[in-house]
Design a protein around this motif. Sequence first.
Motif, short mmCIF file in Angstrom:
data_model
loop_
_atom_site.label_atom_id
_atom_site.label_comp_id
_atom_site.label_asym_id
_atom_site.label_seq_id
_atom_site.Cartn_x
_atom_site.Cartn_y
_atom_site.Cartn_z
N GLY A 262 50.02 26.93 38.78
CA GLY A 262 50.31 26.43 37.44
C GLY A 262 49.17 25.81 36.68
O GLY A 262 49.37 25.27 35.59
N SER A 263 47.95 25.86 37.20
CA SER A 263 46.82 25.19 36.54
C SER A 263 46.18 26.03 35.44
O SER A 263 45.44 25.50 34.61
N VAL A 264 46.45 27.34 35.42
CA VAL A 264 45.90 28.20 34.38
C VAL A 264 46.91 29.31 34.08
O VAL A 264 47.63 29.74 34.98
N ALA A 265 46.98 29.71 32.81
CA ALA A 265 47.93 30.75 32.40
C ALA A 265 47.26 32.11 32.42
O ALA A 265 46.18 32.28 31.87
N VAL A 266 47.90 33.06 33.06
CA VAL A 266 47.41 34.44 33.10
C VAL A 266 48.57 35.36 32.78
O VAL A 266 49.63 35.25 33.40
N ASP A 267 48.39 36.25 31.83
CA ASP A 267 49.46 37.18 31.48
C ASP A 267 49.26 38.51 32.18
O ASP A 267 48.13 38.93 32.44
N CYS A 268 50.37 39.18 32.48
CA CYS A 268 50.34 40.52 33.05
C CYS A 268 51.59 41.24 32.59
O CYS A 268 52.69 40.74 32.82
N LEU A 269 51.43 42.38 31.95
CA LEU A 269 52.57 43.09 31.40
C LEU A 269 53.27 44.01 32.38
O LEU A 269 54.44 44.31 32.22
N CYS A 270 52.55 44.50 33.40
CA CYS A 270 53.18 45.48 34.28
C CYS A 270 53.38 45.00 35.70
O CYS A 270 54.33 45.36 36.36
N ARG A 271 52.45 44.18 36.22
CA ARG A 271 52.49 43.66 37.58
C ARG A 271 52.43 44.77 38.62
O ARG A 271 52.87 44.63 39.74
N GLU A 272 51.89 45.91 38.24
CA GLU A 272 51.79 47.05 39.14
C GLU A 272 50.40 47.69 39.10
O GLU A 272 50.20 48.78 39.61
N GLY A 273 49.44 47.03 38.46
CA GLY A 273 48.08 47.53 38.45
C GLY A 273 47.85 48.72 37.56
O GLY A 273 46.97 49.54 37.85
N VAL A 274 48.61 48.84 36.47
CA VAL A 274 48.43 50.00 35.60
C VAL A 274 48.06 49.65 34.16
O VAL A 274 47.50 50.49 33.46
N CYS A 275 48.36 48.45 33.68
CA CYS A 275 48.18 48.18 32.25
C CYS A 275 46.86 47.51 31.92
O CYS A 275 46.37 47.63 30.80
N GLY A 276 46.25 46.77 32.86
CA GLY A 276 44.95 46.16 32.64
C GLY A 276 44.96 44.80 31.99
O GLY A 276 43.90 44.19 31.79
N THR A 277 46.13 44.26 31.65
CA THR A 277 46.15 42.98 30.95
C THR A 277 45.73 41.80 31.83
O THR A 277 45.30 40.77 31.31
N CYS A 278 45.82 41.92 33.14
CA CYS A 278 45.44 40.82 34.02
C CYS A 278 44.04 41.03 34.61
O CYS A 278 43.70 40.42 35.62
N GLU A 279 43.23 41.88 33.98
CA GLU A 279 41.87 42.11 34.47
C GLU A 279 41.06 40.82 34.32
O GLU A 279 41.02 40.21 33.25
N VAL A 280 40.40 40.41 35.40
CA VAL A 280 39.63 39.17 35.43
C VAL A 280 38.25 39.46 36.02
O VAL A 280 38.12 40.25 36.96
N GLY A 281 37.23 38.81 35.46
CA GLY A 281 35.88 38.99 35.95
C GLY A 281 35.67 38.37 37.33
O GLY A 281 36.23 37.33 37.65
N ILE A 282 34.87 39.04 38.16
CA ILE A 282 34.52 38.54 39.48
C ILE A 282 33.17 37.82 39.38
O ILE A 282 32.17 38.42 38.98
N VAL A 283 33.15 36.56 39.76
CA VAL A 283 31.92 35.77 39.74
C VAL A 283 31.19 35.86 41.07
O VAL A 283 29.96 35.97 41.13
N GLU A 284 31.98 35.84 42.14
CA GLU A 284 31.40 35.89 43.49
C GLU A 284 32.40 36.53 44.44
O GLU A 284 33.61 36.29 44.34
N GLY A 285 31.91 37.34 45.37
CA GLY A 285 32.77 38.03 46.32
C GLY A 285 33.08 39.45 45.86
O GLY A 285 32.58 39.91 44.83
N GLU A 286 33.91 40.13 46.64
CA GLU A 286 34.29 41.50 46.33
C GLU A 286 35.79 41.66 46.40
O GLU A 286 36.47 40.98 47.18
N ALA A 287 36.29 42.60 45.59
CA ALA A 287 37.72 42.88 45.56
C ALA A 287 38.06 44.10 46.40
O ALA A 287 37.27 45.04 46.50
#
Length: 321
Positions: A262-287
């Motif tokens: 609950g410390s930050v708001a993030v929106d996602c329209l599909c929750r299935e990895g298809v719409c791209g609205t929850c795309e976030v930049g990676i500062v460190e590490g790998e996905a």
Amino acid sequence: MSLQSPNMNVRVVRIEQASPLIKRFTLQAADGGPLPAFSGGSHIIVQMPTASGLIHNAYSLLGSPFQLQQYQIAVRREEASRGGSAFMHTHVAEGDILQISPPNNLFPLHATPGRQILIAGGIGITPFMSQMEELQASGAVFELHYAFRSREQAAFVDELAARYGAHCHFHDASLGELCNVTALLAQMGEQDHVYVCGPQSLIEAVQQAGAEQGIPPARLHWEQFAASTSGGAAFTVVLARSGREIPVAAEQTILQAIESDGSVAVDCLCREGVCGTCEVGIVEGEAEHRDQYLSEEEKQAQNSMLICVSRARGSRIVLDL
């Protein structure tokens, strides 16, 4: 990152047992007014306050886009539920108030003078129910192919047959009536479009058949009714802007962990990895990328990730949040 979409309060006015595992929920605006307009294939996101925190699940709208006094959704009870389907099946009663997002459509119909071929597997029938309302009203040429394990386990079969008649083709696996997608796509005309929703195996079969027959990708459309990826090892996500560290459990997504925190708001329209609205930049590490949105080049670059399905490759990842 937030789209600041205003949520709405709706009242559950009716709950029906559509099959042994599927319930249909009829919702009306809590203030009694009309609900926002939507098009066939749209979904809403239902917010559920479970014991383990807030859960947000996307559900297709079943009802007619021409009737805005109510919405309808269907929820299948999942054995390995993260809490959402269990909450809807066991804790929601008629008269309860739920909070939902406005409708969004990631699976729209495409205008064509040819046929619209709809292929559904199991609970994947849901987005097609509102689409067929539009197709029938417009006089379009369409056909539905609905595959299920058995008629007893399937939902809405009698309803669909009564409303759409010869447009419907049912494939009952228990009777050996399998849906041959290769043969089906072989009969496609040059202006036909095909839509598929259901298990990943069905989607992949249609994609493969389409590729083998040289059908342009622009005429093949699909939507998964649930994320196709399972969990993995637990890890920690670090929010770079605040330094806050949030644990992500083995069967939890980054998005769910952040929402529970609950410390930050993030929106996602599909929750299935298809719409791209929850795309976030990676500062460190790998996905460990599990989405269908980023290209292979973008995934290899490791500059961003979709936090609704993808996970950390390792014990820690720092995100631009």
